[in-house]
Design a protein around this motif. Structure first.
Motif, mmCIF file in Angstrom:
data_model
loop_
_atom_site.group_PDB
_atom_site.id
_atom_site.type_symbol
_atom_site.label_atom_id
_atom_site.label_comp_id
_atom_site.label_asym_id
_atom_site.label_seq_id
_atom_site.Cartn_x
_atom_site.Cartn_y
_atom_site.Cartn_z
ATOM 1 N N ASP A 44 -25.513 1.337 -5.039
ATOM 2 C CA ASP A 44 -25.070 0.897 -6.099
ATOM 3 C C ASP A 44 -25.216 -0.743 -6.563
ATOM 4 O O ASP A 44 -25.748 -0.572 -7.214
ATOM 5 N N GLN A 45 -25.353 -1.343 -5.493
ATOM 6 C CA GLN A 45 -25.564 -2.986 -6.326
ATOM 7 C C GLN A 45 -26.817 -3.288 -5.977
ATOM 8 O O GLN A 45 -27.199 -3.515 -7.545
ATOM 9 N N GLU A 104 -27.913 -1.382 -9.892
ATOM 10 C CA GLU A 104 -26.405 -2.178 -10.590
ATOM 11 C C GLU A 104 -27.451 -3.005 -11.144
ATOM 12 O O GLU A 104 -27.568 -3.510 -12.624
#
Length: 137
Positions: free
Chosen positions: A61-62, A65
């Protein structure tokens, strides 16, 4: 034009996505992160909409993102894909099955023995890719 951008670390991901956005301003860009999974190395894997291993979810997710933030700063949108299995095989398989015209991949910045042991994904993609590949240093 369809450009595939495999990412694995925050540093190389930022540089690689930035390069793809800058050099291919009219292309559709897909960012792929491959999660290696015990038992699937060398045997391929499966495509999923999210990370299958809970421990990888936050890291993936990082990465996505950061990639989406970089694209947003350029007024662009990205498609993100997560695959499970051997990174080289999954990246090449995705490029073969999709409309990918070009791959932009980061070069591992390891040195010495670590480079010898772990820098095989970039080399494997370069040698096995069905489309041209740009390696970003």
């Amino acid at each position: 034009m369809e450009v595939l951008v495999p990412i694995n670390s925050r540093d190389s991901a930022r540089e690689t996505v930035e390069y793809a956005l800058r050099e291919y301003p009219d292309a559709s860009i897909t960012v792929i992160h491959v999660t290696p999974r015990n038992g699937t190395h060398g045997m391929g894997g499966m495509y999923v909409h999210g990370p299958p291993v809970e421990a990888e979810r936050e890291y993936t997710d990082q990465l996505f993102e950061m990639a989406n933030g970089t694209a947003s700063a350029h007024g662009r949108l990205l498609t993100t894909i997560t695959a499970v299995g051997c990174p080289v095989r999954e990246i090449v398989a995705y490029a073969e099955k999709s409309d990918t015209d070009h791959i932009v991949i980061g070069n591992c910045k390891r040195t010495g023995l670590a480079r010898f042991l772990f820098d095989n994904v970039t080399k494997g993609v370069v040698y096995r890719s069905p489309v041209s590949v740009t390696v970003v240093k």
